[in-house]
Design a protein around this motif. Structure first.
Motif, PDB file in Angstrom:
ATOM      1  N   SER A  53       0.864  -1.181   0.000  1.00 21.62           N
ATOM      2  CA  SER A  53       0.000   0.000   0.000  1.00 21.62           C
ATOM      3  C   SER A  53       0.902   1.233   0.000  1.00 21.62           C
ATOM      4  O   SER A  53       2.021   1.186   0.515  1.00 21.62           O
ATOM      5  N   GLU A  54       0.407   2.347  -0.566  1.00 18.26           N
ATOM      6  CA  GLU A  54       1.266   3.541  -0.605  1.00 18.26           C
ATOM      7  C   GLU A  54       1.532   4.091   0.797  1.00 18.26           C
ATOM      8  O   GLU A  54       2.524   4.771   1.023  1.00 18.26           O
ATOM      9  N   HIS A  55       0.658   3.724   1.758  1.00 16.89           N
ATOM     10  CA  HIS A  55       0.887   4.195   3.137  1.00 16.89           C
ATOM     11  C   HIS A  55       2.169   3.599   3.715  1.00 16.89           C
ATOM     12  O   HIS A  55       2.718   4.117   4.678  1.00 16.89           O
ATOM     13  N   ASP A  56       2.601   2.496   3.153  1.00 12.80           N
ATOM     14  CA  ASP A  56       3.780   1.815   3.710  1.00 12.80           C
ATOM     15  C   ASP A  56       5.076   2.198   2.993  1.00 12.80           C
ATOM     16  O   ASP A  56       6.102   1.563   3.196  1.00 12.80           O
ATOM     17  N   GLN A  57       5.013   3.236   2.170  1.00 12.33           N
ATOM     18  CA  GLN A  57       6.187   3.606   1.363  1.00 12.33           C
ATOM     19  C   GLN A  57       7.455   3.796   2.221  1.00 12.33           C
ATOM     20  O   GLN A  57       8.510   3.240   1.914  1.00 12.33           O
ATOM     21  N   ALA A  58       7.342   4.579   3.290  1.00 15.18           N
ATOM     22  CA  ALA A  58       8.545   4.866   4.099  1.00 15.18           C
ATOM     23  C   ALA A  58       9.077   3.583   4.740  1.00 15.18           C
ATOM     24  O   ALA A  58      10.291   3.359   4.781  1.00 15.18           O
ATOM     25  N   ALA A  59       8.162   2.736   5.211  1.00 12.08           N
ATOM     26  CA  ALA A  59       8.592   1.485   5.855  1.00 12.08           C
ATOM     27  C   ALA A  59       9.297   0.584   4.841  1.00 12.08           C
ATOM     28  O   ALA A  59      10.307  -0.062   5.147  1.00 12.08           O
ATOM     29  N   VAL A  60       8.776   0.538   3.609  1.00 13.24           N
ATOM     30  CA  VAL A  60       9.383  -0.307   2.584  1.00 13.24           C
ATOM     31  C   VAL A  60      10.773   0.222   2.237  1.00 13.24           C
ATOM     32  O   VAL A  60      11.746  -0.540   2.153  1.00 13.24           O
ATOM     33  N   GLU A  61      10.887   1.534   2.087  1.00 11.92           N
ATOM     34  CA  GLU A  61      12.209   2.107   1.760  1.00 11.92           C
ATOM     35  C   GLU A  61      13.208   1.804   2.873  1.00 11.92           C
ATOM     36  O   GLU A  61      14.366   1.464   2.616  1.00 11.92           O
ATOM     37  N   GLY A  62      12.746   1.915   4.123  1.00  7.70           N
ATOM     38  CA  GLY A  62      13.622   1.607   5.263  1.00  7.70           C
ATOM     39  C   GLY A  62      14.060   0.154   5.238  1.00  7.70           C
ATOM     40  O   GLY A  62      15.230  -0.166   5.436  1.00  7.70           O
ATOM     41  N   ALA A  63      13.123  -0.745   4.964  1.00 10.23           N
ATOM     42  CA  ALA A  63      13.447  -2.178   4.950  1.00 10.23           C
ATOM     43  C   ALA A  63      14.413  -2.505   3.810  1.00 10.23           C
ATOM     44  O   ALA A  63      15.415  -3.193   4.013  1.00 10.23           O
ATOM     45  N   LEU A  64      14.131  -1.996   2.610  1.00 14.02           N
ATOM     46  CA  LEU A  64      14.974  -2.350   1.462  1.00 14.02           C
ATOM     47  C   LEU A  64      16.385  -1.773   1.605  1.00 14.02           C
ATOM     48  O   LEU A  64      17.355  -2.349   1.118  1.00 14.02           O
ATOM     49  N   SER A  65      16.496  -0.659   2.326  1.00 12.03           N
ATOM     50  CA  SER A  65      17.848  -0.102   2.490  1.00 12.03           C
ATOM     51  C   SER A  65      18.640  -0.856   3.562  1.00 12.03           C
ATOM     52  O   SER A  65      19.826  -0.621   3.727  1.00 12.03           O
ATOM     53  N   ARG A  66      17.985  -1.759   4.285  1.00 19.86           N
ATOM     54  CA  ARG A  66      18.710  -2.556   5.295  1.00 19.86           C
ATOM     55  C   ARG A  66      18.729  -4.053   4.971  1.00 19.86           C
ATOM     56  O   ARG A  66      19.233  -4.857   5.749  1.00 19.86           O
ATOM     57  N   LEU A  67      18.203  -4.404   3.806  1.00 22.96           N
ATOM     58  CA  LEU A  67      18.065  -5.831   3.469  1.00 22.96           C
ATOM     59  C   LEU A  67      19.353  -6.362   2.826  1.00 22.96           C
ATOM     60  O   LEU A  67      19.768  -5.899   1.761  1.00 22.96           O
ATOM     61  N   MET A  68      19.986  -7.338   3.487  1.00 20.15           N
ATOM     62  CA  MET A  68      21.199  -7.931   2.920  1.00 20.15           C
ATOM     63  C   MET A  68      20.817  -8.869   1.777  1.00 20.15           C
ATOM     64  O   MET A  68      19.808  -9.575   1.854  1.00 20.15           O
ATOM     65  N   GLY A  69      21.672  -8.914   0.749  1.00 19.60           N
ATOM     66  CA  GLY A  69      21.476  -9.895  -0.313  1.00 19.60           C
ATOM     67  C   GLY A  69      20.863  -9.328  -1.580  1.00 19.60           C
ATOM     68  O   GLY A  69      20.537 -10.086  -2.491  1.00 19.60           O
ATOM     69  N   ILE A  70      20.696  -7.984  -1.652  1.00 20.06           N
ATOM     70  CA  ILE A  70      20.122  -7.429  -2.884  1.00 20.06           C
ATOM     71  C   ILE A  70      21.080  -6.406  -3.488  1.00 20.06           C
ATOM     72  O   ILE A  70      21.755  -5.668  -2.781  1.00 20.06           O
ATOM     73  N   SER A  71      21.134  -6.391  -4.824  1.00 24.30           N
ATOM     74  CA  SER A  71      22.066  -5.462  -5.466  1.00 24.30           C
ATOM     75  C   SER A  71      21.385  -4.135  -5.789  1.00 24.30           C
ATOM     76  O   SER A  71      22.068  -3.130  -5.971  1.00 24.30           O
ATOM     77  N   GLY A  72      20.050  -4.141  -5.877  1.00 24.99           N
ATOM     78  CA  GLY A  72      19.373  -2.885  -6.166  1.00 24.99           C
ATOM     79  C   GLY A  72      17.873  -3.006  -5.988  1.00 24.99           C
ATOM     80  O   GLY A  72      17.338  -4.104  -5.920  1.00 24.99           O
ATOM     81  N   TRP A  73      17.219  -1.843  -5.907  1.00 22.12           N
ATOM     82  CA  TRP A  73      15.767  -1.836  -5.778  1.00 22.12           C
ATOM     83  C   TRP A  73      15.211  -0.512  -6.277  1.00 22.12           C
ATOM     84  O   TRP A  73      15.929   0.497  -6.317  1.00 22.12           O
ATOM     85  N   ALA A  74      13.956  -0.534  -6.671  1.00 23.97           N
ATOM     86  CA  ALA A  74      13.310   0.691  -7.151  1.00 23.97           C
ATOM     87  C   ALA A  74      11.807   0.540  -7.047  1.00 23.97           C
ATOM     88  O   ALA A  74      11.279  -0.562  -7.201  1.00 23.97           O
ATOM     89  N   GLN A  75      11.156   1.662  -6.797  1.00 23.49           N
ATOM     90  CA  GLN A  75       9.695   1.663  -6.941  1.00 23.49           C
ATOM     91  C   GLN A  75       9.424   1.823  -8.429  1.00 23.49           C
ATOM     92  O   GLN A  75      10.046   2.658  -9.086  1.00 23.49           O
ATOM     93  N   THR A  76       8.554   1.011  -8.979  1.00 21.61           N
ATOM     94  CA  THR A  76       8.407   0.985 -10.436  1.00 21.61           C
ATOM     95  C   THR A  76       6.938   1.068 -10.869  1.00 21.61           C
ATOM     96  O   THR A  76       6.046   0.666 -10.129  1.00 21.61           O
ATOM     97  N   ARG A  77       6.755   1.607 -12.083  1.00 25.02           N
ATOM     98  CA  ARG A  77       5.440   1.470 -12.706  1.00 25.02           C
ATOM     99  C   ARG A  77       5.379   0.069 -13.305  1.00 25.02           C
ATOM    100  O   ARG A  77       6.380  -0.405 -13.853  1.00 25.02           O
ATOM    101  N   SER A  78       4.232  -0.551 -13.235  1.00 23.47           N
ATOM    102  CA  SER A  78       4.067  -1.889 -13.771  1.00 23.47           C
ATOM    103  C   SER A  78       2.920  -1.813 -14.780  1.00 23.47           C
ATOM    104  O   SER A  78       1.784  -1.506 -14.418  1.00 23.47           O
ATOM    105  N   LEU A  79       3.239  -2.047 -16.073  1.00 22.80           N
ATOM    106  CA  LEU A  79       2.282  -1.705 -17.138  1.00 22.80           C
ATOM    107  C   LEU A  79       2.082  -2.861 -18.111  1.00 22.80           C
ATOM    108  O   LEU A  79       2.953  -3.732 -18.229  1.00 22.80           O
TER     109      LEU A  79
END
Ligand code: ATP
Ligand code: MG
Length: 390
Positions: A53-79
């Motif tokens: 949900s968009e309400h969780d944007q800050a929490a998701v950004e916080g989690a992804l910036s602390r998640l070990m094992g990933i080379s990159g991440w982005a919020q994306t349009r899915s079309l």
């Protein structure tokens, strides 16, 4: 509104047959980080897609910036995969960039689905031109763009421009557990972070010498464990009273040997905890020759007292690099708070520089610390830091 996040796994993509188990741990870690929130995690052709949900944007950004094992991440349009939808989305991204004050962009396109009729070169050209036409003021600069608009044609079309680098490494929980000797200083939290980035689960032990060390020093260590626990899916911090051990060393040992003997006692006690909680190694923040107790000879003295492997991820790093890492991971400002660690208070003015390991063992045994360590082990306190642990 639902948001979609694209997550690129890091080194685990090099794994062969056991790649699936690494992916499962990565997924479980992300679920734990976002537990209690309305999230859906889907794995598709080696990429994770997170729907929130968009309400969780800050929490998701916080989690992804602390998640070990990933080379990159982005919020994306899915079309849907049509050239019209892709082009319109690129123009929208361009408008976002100019609103952020970005003047130059480039497009990077990747077509994994070869049935899509436009190849990556054609996508770059046609979508780039559409952005130039649709967003006055925005220019193309392929060498030094202010931002990149990414197009990925996979099972759907994904368009994004706000791409973040991940922490890399391997998912925590894929490399056993280690017990970190956590002081209140700069180095040991960084050492814990590095081992977590190799996939190791971390527990920590802190030795204090109350009343010679304050309640604030203890609290500071708990806060450091909270920060590191945020990266490694939670830490169990064992807080052990070492006053009697330190007093015995101070009263009975040759003063130049005090710090080395104290380190030996810490290793000895830490190993006993590690065996009890099934940790496979000890981790310290030592760096070669940083201080007298960390010469190669003195490291041999402290290592000789235990049989578990002792991992020292900072051994070849200089202090400036360690400080920079501490700033990046968010522990530095807490580490430099001025509450004194137990070692500082008991340090001799002229410490031994090159202790002989055999002499160290003889001295250590003559101190008869065993009952004092056993007593400390009966009374330690456990604090759960970071994510909730079962
Ligand atoms: P830091 O304190 O961050 O580790 P330092 O340069 O002050 O860095 P020392 O005080 O020499 O290092 O300690 C070396 C290592 O011994 C530490 O990195 C840590 O792993 C361990 N250690 C030192 N003091 C304690 C303590 N009070 N409790 C637990 N571990 C400790
Ligand atoms: Mg220290």
């Amino acid at each position: 509104m639902r948001l979609t996040w694209l997550i690129k796994p890091g080194e685990l993509t090099l794994k062969g047959g056991n790649r699936k188990s690494f992916e499962a741990v990565l997924k479980r870690n992300l679920q734990t980080m976002l537990s209690g929130r309305d999230v859906q995690i889907v794995l598709h052709n080696g990429r994770f897609y997170l729907h929130t949900s968009e309400h969780d944007q800050a929490a998701v950004e916080g989690a992804l910036s602390r998640l070990m094992g990933i080379s990159g991440w982005a919020q994306t349009r899915s079309l849907p995969k049509t050239i019209e939808a892709v082009t319109a989305a690129c123009v929208e991204e361009g408008k976002k960039l100019i609103a952020q004050g970005i003047a130059a962009f480039k497009i990077e396109a990747r077509r994994t689905d070869k049935s899509f009729p436009h190849d990556s070169f054609a996508l770059r050209c046609s979508c780039g031109q559409a952005v130039l036409d649709g967003v006055p003021g925005l220019k193309v600069d392929v060498h030094q763009p202010g931002a990149v608009i990414y197009i990925e044609i996979r099972e759907k079309a994904y368009i994004y421009s706000d791409a973040h680098k991940g922490l890399g490494g391997l998912p925590v929980g894929t490399a056993g557990r280690g017990l970190l000797l956590l002081s209140g200083g700069i180095d040991s939290p960084v050492a814990g972070f590095f081992m977590a980035s190799r996939g190791m689960g971390i527990d920590a032990v802190h030795f204090h010498a109350y009343p010679y060390t304050s309640a604030e020093a203890r609290q500071k260590t708990v806060r450091l464990a909270e920060i590191i626990g945020g990266y490694c899916m939670g830490i169990r911090l064992y807080i052990v009273g070492f006053t009697k051990v330190q007093m015995r060393i101070k009263e009975s040992a040759p003063p130049p040997w005090a710090t080395v003997l104290l380190r030996m006692a810490m290793m000895d006690c830490a190993e006993k905890i590690a065996r009890k909680i099934k940790s496979k190694c000890l981790i310290t923040g030592e760096s070669l020759s940083q201080v007298a107790s960390q010469t190669i000879e003195n490291l041999s003295c402290t290592e000789n007292i235990v049989t578990l492997p002792v991992l020292r991820p900072l051994i070849g790093m200089d202090k400036d690099s360690i400080i920079r890492k501490a700033e990046q991971i968010g522990t530095y400002s807490t580490s430099i708070e001025p509450y004194q660690d137990c070692c500082v208070l008991f340090s001799p003015p002229h410490p031994i520089l090159r202790g002989d390991p055999a002499e160290a063992i003889t001295l250590y045994e003559s101190l008869e610390l065993e009952p004092l360590i056993e007593e400390a082990l009966r009374e330690y306190e456990t604090v759960k830091c970071g994510y909730p642990l079962t």
